[in-house]
Design a protein around this motif. Structure first.
Motif, PDB file in Angstrom:
ATOM      1  N   ARG A 238       9.400  -2.023   8.575  1.00  0.00           N
ATOM      2  CA  ARG A 238       8.952  -2.226   7.178  1.00  0.00           C
ATOM      3  C   ARG A 238       9.180  -3.668   6.745  1.00  0.00           C
ATOM      4  NH1 ARG A 238      11.068   3.040   6.251  1.00  0.00           N
ATOM      5  NH2 ARG A 238      13.047   2.134   5.558  1.00  0.00           N
ATOM      6  N   ASN A 242       6.258  -6.508   5.576  1.00  0.00           N
ATOM      7  CA  ASN A 242       6.276  -6.658   4.116  1.00  0.00           C
ATOM      8  C   ASN A 242       5.920  -8.102   3.749  1.00  0.00           C
ATOM      9  OD1 ASN A 242       6.844  -6.769   1.360  1.00  0.00           O
ATOM     10  ND2 ASN A 242       8.505  -5.296   1.537  1.00  0.00           N
ATOM     11  N   GLN A 251       3.441  -4.719  -4.680  1.00  0.00           N
ATOM     12  CA  GLN A 251       3.936  -3.615  -5.505  1.00  0.00           C
ATOM     13  C   GLN A 251       2.846  -2.552  -5.622  1.00  0.00           C
ATOM     14  OE1 GLN A 251       6.866  -5.151  -8.817  1.00  0.00           O
ATOM     15  NE2 GLN A 251       5.048  -6.421  -8.884  1.00  0.00           N
ATOM     16  N   ARG A 253       2.829   0.545  -4.352  1.00  0.00           N
ATOM     17  CA  ARG A 253       2.571   1.330  -3.145  1.00  0.00           C
ATOM     18  C   ARG A 253       2.506   2.829  -3.439  1.00  0.00           C
ATOM     19  NH1 ARG A 253       6.154  -2.689  -1.055  1.00  0.00           N
ATOM     20  NH2 ARG A 253       5.264  -3.835   0.706  1.00  0.00           N
ATOM     21  N   VAL A 254       3.184   3.253  -4.505  1.00  0.00           N
ATOM     22  CA  VAL A 254       3.171   4.663  -4.892  1.00  0.00           C
ATOM     23  C   VAL A 254       2.840   4.778  -6.373  1.00  0.00           C
ATOM     24  CG1 VAL A 254       4.860   5.332  -3.136  1.00  0.00           C
ATOM     25  CG2 VAL A 254       5.649   4.658  -5.406  1.00  0.00           C
ATOM     26  N   GLU A 255       2.403   5.948  -6.796  1.00  0.00           N
ATOM     27  CA  GLU A 255       2.152   6.194  -8.210  1.00  0.00           C
ATOM     28  C   GLU A 255       2.571   7.612  -8.553  1.00  0.00           C
ATOM     29  OE1 GLU A 255      -1.979   5.923  -9.165  1.00  0.00           O
ATOM     30  OE2 GLU A 255      -2.533   7.738  -8.055  1.00  0.00           O
ATOM     31  N   THR A 264       5.721  11.620  -6.908  1.00  0.00           N
ATOM     32  CA  THR A 264       4.848  10.468  -6.630  1.00  0.00           C
ATOM     33  C   THR A 264       4.037  10.709  -5.362  1.00  0.00           C
ATOM     34  OG1 THR A 264       6.585   9.351  -5.355  1.00  0.00           O
ATOM     35  CG2 THR A 264       6.462   8.871  -7.727  1.00  0.00           C
ATOM     36  N   ARG A 265       3.019   9.894  -5.181  1.00  0.00           N
ATOM     37  CA  ARG A 265       2.223   9.933  -3.959  1.00  0.00           C
ATOM     38  C   ARG A 265       2.015   8.506  -3.475  1.00  0.00           C
ATOM     39  NH1 ARG A 265      -3.004  12.259  -7.059  1.00  0.00           N
ATOM     40  NH2 ARG A 265      -3.350  10.519  -8.496  1.00  0.00           N
ATOM     41  N   ARG A 266       1.932   8.361  -2.167  1.00  0.00           N
ATOM     42  CA  ARG A 266       1.743   7.040  -1.564  1.00  0.00           C
ATOM     43  C   ARG A 266       0.271   6.662  -1.625  1.00  0.00           C
ATOM     44  NH1 ARG A 266       5.050   3.819   0.915  1.00  0.00           N
ATOM     45  NH2 ARG A 266       4.280   2.250   2.378  1.00  0.00           N
ATOM     46  N   LEU A 267      -0.001   5.421  -1.999  1.00  0.00           N
ATOM     47  CA  LEU A 267      -1.373   4.941  -2.130  1.00  0.00           C
ATOM     48  C   LEU A 267      -1.817   4.222  -0.859  1.00  0.00           C
ATOM     49  CD1 LEU A 267      -1.223   3.490  -5.762  1.00  0.00           C
ATOM     50  CD2 LEU A 267      -2.147   5.690  -5.043  1.00  0.00           C
ATOM     51  N   GLU A 269      -3.331   1.221   1.409  1.00  0.00           N
ATOM     52  CA  GLU A 269      -3.011  -0.200   1.303  1.00  0.00           C
ATOM     53  C   GLU A 269      -4.008  -0.966   0.448  1.00  0.00           C
ATOM     54  OE1 GLU A 269      -1.946  -3.979   4.248  1.00  0.00           O
ATOM     55  OE2 GLU A 269      -2.254  -1.964   5.060  1.00  0.00           O
ATOM     56  N   TRP A 272      -2.836  -1.262  -3.112  1.00  0.00           N
ATOM     57  CA  TRP A 272      -1.604  -1.960  -3.450  1.00  0.00           C
ATOM     58  C   TRP A 272      -1.925  -3.189  -4.296  1.00  0.00           C
ATOM     59  CZ3 TRP A 272       1.195  -2.229   1.976  1.00  0.00           C
ATOM     60  CH2 TRP A 272       1.462  -0.923   2.400  1.00  0.00           C
TER      61      TRP A 272
END
Length: 316
Positions: A238, A242, A251, A253-255, A264-267, A269, A272
């Motif tokens: 990671r 990064n 920033q 990466r999740v919402e 939350t869920r990962r978005l 790329e 981002w």
């Protein structure tokens, strides 16, 4: 004598809505409700206070203790300053005020907006209050999200803590500075990667040398015991992938799935939010681009064929 439970709640979302923060304080709510209970001739069974909890939060500790007491038949009436103090969730309004409370023989009274569940004619008013309170939270969530998105795009770090290798700039909100203790570790990780070591080998070397992992370093900074947290292959990977370490703050990466939930869920790329050259880099752009981590992240993974590695794929 009628047994009354007094419920008080305050969160940041409520400050300033009805006057100053002081007029919405837990202390004033408690004083107001105690005086009201005395006028009604009620015996106070308990005072339940939730501070810094949203009205849509279903895990409020004092709220749930009060509900348990009501279910157990220990409460005859619940007093609150307003219906929004009890909840801003329309589903909870229907569940308790119009569903379970009548079954349990519990009456709900709100002082400011004159809510009284003993009045059948007031049901529509309670539902309207519930909708308005829920809409307020929904609008507030959308507004906060828009502000945070704007700050991210402007290159402001909005995380509660700084990324490993950095510390928050006390003179400039949202800006990061290299951390004197951790930044050299980040630089060394990139150097080891460029020397040919893989992520697992780098993690083993850092653990062998007793260098605190990011989780352990965070615990130490907070004055807590570091625990058994060690460097891992995933942690090193990671860091090598990064872009923030090259100065591009990454920033979003999740919402949150919904304002109703903390899940939350990962978005992907492409969603981002990246602010190029917005923070001091710990490694140069050339070093970051040459590190094997980013290259491996974009390389197709070899596929299996009948239990054997496909020679053509393994050569990719």
């Amino acid at each position: 004598m009628t047994r009354a439970a007094l419920y008080c709640r305050l969160s940041r979302e409520d400050e300033g809505l009805e006057g100053t923060a002081e007029s919405e304080s837990i202390q004033n709510q408690r004083s107001m409700l105690l005086a009201w209970a005395d006028r009604l001739g009620c015996a106070v069974q308990g005072i339940y206070c939730d501070e810094d909890y949203s009205g849509a939060d279903r895990d409020r500790p004092a709220f749930n203790r009060m509900i348990a007491a009501a279910r157990a038949g220990q409460i005859d009436v619940i007093l609150a300053k307003s219906q929004s103090r009890f909840t801003r969730d329309m589903e909870l309004v229907e569940k308790y005020l119009h569903g379970l409370f009548p079954l349990w023989g519990v009456r709900f009274l709100a002082l400011v907006d004159h809510v009284d569940t003993a009045d059948p004619a007031g049901k529509k008013s309670r539902q309207i209050y519930g909708l308005m309170n829920e809409w307020y939270l929904e609008d507030l969530s959308a507004n906060v999200r828009a502000v945070l998105t704007h700050k991210r795009r402007q290159g402001c770090s909005i995380a509660s803590g700084a990324l490993y290798g950095y510390r928050k700039d006390p003179a400039c909100r949202g800006h990061l500075l290299p951390d004197e203790a951790a930044a050299p570790v980040v630089v060394r990780i990139f150097a080891l990667a460029l020397s040919g070591l893989g992520c697992a080998a780098i993690a083993r070397r850092l653990n062998a040398e007793g260098i605190p992992s990011p989780a352990a370093a965070k615990a130490l900074a907070q004055g807590k015991a570091p625990g058994p947290g060690l460097w891992s292959k995933a942690t090193v990977h990671r860091m090598l992938t990064n872009r923030t370490y090259a100065g591009d703050l990454v920033q979003g990466r999740v919402e949150r799935i919904s304002w109703r939930s903390s899940k939350t869920r990962r978005l992907p790329e492409e969603r981002w939010i990246v602010a190029p050259a917005s923070q001091p880099p710990l490694v140069s752009r050339a070093v970051f681009d040459r590190a094997p981590g980013p290259a491996r992240a974009n390389r197709p993974r070899p596929t299996r064929w009948r239990g054997w590695w496909c020679a053509a794929c393994a050569a990719i």
